[in-house]
Design a protein around this motif. Structure first.
Motif, PDB file in Angstrom:
ATOM      1  N   ALA A  22       0.864  -1.189   0.000  1.00 58.50           N
ATOM      2  CA  ALA A  22       0.000   0.000   0.000  1.00 58.50           C
ATOM      3  C   ALA A  22       0.890   1.226   0.000  1.00 58.50           C
ATOM      4  N   VAL A  23       0.675   2.109  -0.947  1.00 56.87           N
ATOM      5  CA  VAL A  23       1.542   3.279  -1.083  1.00 56.87           C
ATOM      6  C   VAL A  23       0.696   4.540  -1.246  1.00 56.87           C
ATOM      7  N   ARG A  24       1.303   5.664  -0.887  1.00 57.90           N
ATOM      8  CA  ARG A  24       0.683   6.968  -1.126  1.00 57.90           C
ATOM      9  C   ARG A  24       1.507   7.674  -2.193  1.00 57.90           C
ATOM     10  N   PRO A  25       0.948   7.909  -3.354  1.00 60.95           N
ATOM     11  CA  PRO A  25       1.725   8.531  -4.436  1.00 60.95           C
ATOM     12  C   PRO A  25       2.003  10.004  -4.169  1.00 60.95           C
ATOM     13  N   TRP A  26       2.999  10.519  -4.870  1.00 62.75           N
ATOM     14  CA  TRP A  26       3.340  11.938  -4.834  1.00 62.75           C
ATOM     15  C   TRP A  26       2.823  12.621  -6.099  1.00 62.75           C
ATOM     16  N   LEU A  27       2.238  13.788  -5.903  1.00 60.98           N
ATOM     17  CA  LEU A  27       1.751  14.610  -7.011  1.00 60.98           C
ATOM     18  C   LEU A  27       2.628  15.853  -7.112  1.00 60.98           C
ATOM     19  N   THR A  28       3.229  16.063  -8.272  1.00 61.90           N
ATOM     20  CA  THR A  28       4.007  17.271  -8.543  1.00 61.90           C
ATOM     21  C   THR A  28       3.258  18.104  -9.568  1.00 61.90           C
ATOM     22  N   VAL A  29       3.124  19.401  -9.325  1.00 58.66           N
ATOM     23  CA  VAL A  29       2.369  20.254 -10.248  1.00 58.66           C
ATOM     24  C   VAL A  29       3.134  21.535 -10.553  1.00 58.66           C
ATOM     25  N   PHE A  30       2.860  22.086 -11.727  1.00 62.73           N
ATOM     26  CA  PHE A  30       3.157  23.480 -12.051  1.00 62.73           C
ATOM     27  C   PHE A  30       1.812  24.174 -12.227  1.00 62.73           C
ATOM     28  N   PHE A  31       1.729  25.394 -11.747  1.00 63.30           N
ATOM     29  CA  PHE A  31       0.452  26.053 -11.522  1.00 63.30           C
ATOM     30  C   PHE A  31       0.608  27.523 -11.900  1.00 63.30           C
ATOM     31  N   ASP A  32      -0.220  28.031 -12.812  1.00 59.70           N
ATOM     32  CA  ASP A  32      -0.093  29.409 -13.271  1.00 59.70           C
ATOM     33  C   ASP A  32      -0.633  30.384 -12.226  1.00 59.70           C
ATOM     34  N   ALA A  33       0.187  31.374 -11.863  1.00 60.46           N
ATOM     35  CA  ALA A  33      -0.177  32.297 -10.788  1.00 60.46           C
ATOM     36  C   ALA A  33      -1.366  33.180 -11.157  1.00 60.46           C
ATOM     37  N   ARG A  34      -1.485  33.564 -12.426  1.00 60.96           N
ATOM     38  CA  ARG A  34      -2.538  34.509 -12.822  1.00 60.96           C
ATOM     39  C   ARG A  34      -3.891  33.821 -12.990  1.00 60.96           C
ATOM     40  N   SER A  35      -3.905  32.697 -13.680  1.00 58.08           N
ATOM     41  CA  SER A  35      -5.179  32.056 -14.027  1.00 58.08           C
ATOM     42  C   SER A  35      -5.598  30.957 -13.059  1.00 58.08           C
ATOM     43  N   ASN A  36      -4.707  30.571 -12.116  1.00 56.34           N
ATOM     44  CA  ASN A  36      -4.957  29.439 -11.209  1.00 56.34           C
ATOM     45  C   ASN A  36      -5.122  28.118 -11.957  1.00 56.34           C
ATOM     46  N   LYS A  37      -4.588  28.030 -13.141  1.00 57.27           N
ATOM     47  CA  LYS A  37      -4.697  26.805 -13.928  1.00 57.27           C
ATOM     48  C   LYS A  37      -3.525  25.875 -13.622  1.00 57.27           C
ATOM     49  N   VAL A  38      -3.825  24.572 -13.506  1.00 59.68           N
ATOM     50  CA  VAL A  38      -2.763  23.586 -13.390  1.00 59.68           C
ATOM     51  C   VAL A  38      -2.142  23.421 -14.777  1.00 59.68           C
ATOM     52  N   ILE A  39      -0.894  23.831 -14.908  1.00 58.14           N
ATOM     53  CA  ILE A  39      -0.209  23.784 -16.190  1.00 58.14           C
ATOM     54  C   ILE A  39       0.213  22.365 -16.542  1.00 58.14           C
ATOM     55  N   SER A  40       0.735  21.652 -15.560  1.00 65.98           N
ATOM     56  CA  SER A  40       1.163  20.275 -15.789  1.00 65.98           C
ATOM     57  C   SER A  40       1.220  19.562 -14.452  1.00 65.98           C
ATOM     58  N   TYR A  41       1.161  18.226 -14.512  1.00 65.42           N
ATOM     59  CA  TYR A  41       1.258  17.443 -13.277  1.00 65.42           C
ATOM     60  C   TYR A  41       1.950  16.122 -13.582  1.00 65.42           C
ATOM     61  N   PHE A  42       2.514  15.530 -12.545  1.00 70.63           N
ATOM     62  CA  PHE A  42       3.214  14.252 -12.685  1.00 70.63           C
ATOM     63  C   PHE A  42       2.978  13.472 -11.392  1.00 70.63           C
ATOM     64  N   VAL A  43       2.595  12.218 -11.517  1.00 71.48           N
ATOM     65  CA  VAL A  43       2.315  11.370 -10.368  1.00 71.48           C
ATOM     66  C   VAL A  43       3.292  10.202 -10.370  1.00 71.48           C
ATOM     67  N   ARG A  44       3.866   9.925  -9.217  1.00 73.11           N
ATOM     68  CA  ARG A  44       4.752   8.765  -9.108  1.00 73.11           C
ATOM     69  C   ARG A  44       4.865   8.346  -7.646  1.00 73.11           C
ATOM     70  N   PHE A  45       5.432   7.141  -7.418  1.00 70.51           N
ATOM     71  CA  PHE A  45       5.561   6.617  -6.064  1.00 70.51           C
ATOM     72  C   PHE A  45       6.814   7.116  -5.359  1.00 70.51           C
ATOM     73  N   ASP A  46       7.876   7.393  -6.118  1.00 71.06           N
ATOM     74  CA  ASP A  46       9.142   7.799  -5.520  1.00 71.06           C
ATOM     75  C   ASP A  46       9.050   9.193  -4.906  1.00 71.06           C
ATOM     76  N   ASP A  47       9.909   9.446  -3.918  1.00 71.07           N
ATOM     77  CA  ASP A  47       9.952  10.766  -3.295  1.00 71.07           C
ATOM     78  C   ASP A  47      10.356  11.826  -4.322  1.00 71.07           C
ATOM     79  N   PRO A  48       9.906  13.062  -4.144  1.00 72.24           N
ATOM     80  CA  PRO A  48      10.222  14.132  -5.105  1.00 72.24           C
ATOM     81  C   PRO A  48      11.719  14.391  -5.203  1.00 72.24           C
ATOM     82  N   ASP A  49      12.165  14.733  -6.393  1.00 70.50           N
ATOM     83  CA  ASP A  49      13.543  15.141  -6.616  1.00 70.50           C
ATOM     84  C   ASP A  49      13.583  16.077  -7.821  1.00 70.50           C
ATOM     85  N   ALA A  50      14.783  16.530  -8.184  1.00 74.68           N
ATOM     86  CA  ALA A  50      14.917  17.476  -9.292  1.00 74.68           C
ATOM     87  C   ALA A  50      14.459  16.874 -10.613  1.00 74.68           C
TER      88      ALA A  50
END
Length: 230
Positions: A102-130
Motif C-alpha cells: 500500500a503506497v501513497r503517491p506523490w503529485l508534482t504540479v506546475f500552476f499558473d499564478a494569474r489564471s490558477n490553472k494547473v499547467i502540468s502534473y506528474f504522479v509517481r511513487f518515488d519521493d520528489p527530486d529534481a
C-alpha cells in the motif's frame, strides 16, 4: 485625540508587546506617569486605529505576521508570467505496481499564478527530486510555452545546481532565460498552489475509502492500522 504624544508613546510601548497586555492595564500604568490623560475609552478608540499588521507583528510575533501577509497581487501579472510548483503526498493509499504494498503517491504540479490553472502534473511513487520537477516542467512548456519566472519553495529538489540555480551559468533556467523566486520558508500562503492542494484533497482524495488524512491526527478511525494491513 486629546492624548498627549508622550503619554501615547508610553502607552504604545507597553501595549505593543507579546505579553498582550490589555488596554486597561496599559492605561492604568500610563496614568501613573501622566495623571492628566483622557479616559480609557479614548485610548481604546486610538488603539482601533493601529494597523492590523502592526498589531500582529508586535503582539502575536513575526511568524503570525508573515502568515497573514497579503497574497500576491495578480492585477499586475499575466498568464505565463509566473508558474508555481510544489509537491503533494496524496492522502490516499493505493496498490503498488506489483500489488504487494500500500503506497501513497506523490503529485508534482506546475500552476499558473494569474489564471490558477494547473499547467502540468506528474504522479509517481518515488519521493520528489529534481528529475520529477524537470519532467513536470517540460510537460508544461510543451503545452503552454515558457513562463517568465518560476516560484519555488526552498526544498533541495528546487535548488538543484544544474536545474534551477541562477548562480550556475549552464543551469536550465539560465539557458532558457527564466527568473527564479523562492518562497518564504514555512509560509504556505506565499504560494497559492497550497490552496489548490487543499481543494484537491477535499474534492478528490476524500472520495476514496482508503483516504488516510494528512497525518495521524486526521486519519479516519477505519484506517488506523499498519500500512501492511492496509
Amino acid at each position: 485625540t486629546g492624548i498627549p504624544p508622550d503619554a501615547w508613546e508610553y502607552f504604545y510601548a507597553m501595549y505593543m508587546t507579546q505579553q498582550k497586555r490589555s488596554v486597561k492595564l496599559c492605561w492604568d500604568k500610563t496614568r501613573i506617569q501622566y495623571p492628566d490623560i483622557p479616559s480609557v475609552s479614548s485610548f481604546e478608540r486610538q488603539v482601533r486605529k493601529i494597523p492590523k499588521l502592526a498589531i500582529l507583528y508586535y503582539r502575536e510575533g513575526p511568524k503570525v505576521f508573515n502568515d497573514n501577509l497579503p497574497y500576491m497581487d495578480k492585477t499586475d501579472i499575466q498568464s505565463n508570467d509566473i508558474w508555481y510548483s510544489d509537491h503533494h503526498r496524496v492522502d490516499v493509499f493505493i496498490k503498488s505496481a506489483d500489488g504487494l504494498h500500500a503506497v501513497r503517491p506523490w503529485l508534482t504540479v506546475f500552476f499558473d499564478a494569474r489564471s490558477n490553472k494547473v499547467i502540468s502534473y506528474f504522479v509517481r511513487f518515488d519521493d520528489p527530486d529534481a528529475t520529477v520537477v524537470k519532467k513536470c516542467f517540460r510537460l508544461g512548456v510543451e503545452q503552454y510555452g515558457l513562463p517568465n519566472e518560476v516560484y519555488f519553495d526552498n526544498g533541495k529538489d528546487y535548488r538543484a545546481k544544474k536545474s534551477f540555480s541562477r548562480d550556475y551559468p549552464l543551469s536550465l533556467v539560465n539557458q532558457l532565460g527564466i527568473g527564479v523566486i523562492y518562497a518564504t520558508p514555512y509560509h504556505g500562503a506565499a504560494k497559492t498552489v497550497e490552496r489548490f492542494f487543499g481543494t484537491f484533497t477535499n474534492r478528490f482524495s476524500r472520495l476514496f475509502p482508503t483516504y488516510t488524512g494528512k497525518d495521524a491526527k486526521n486519519r479516519p478511525e477505519c484506517m488506523r492500522t499498519s500500512d501492511k494491513n492496509i
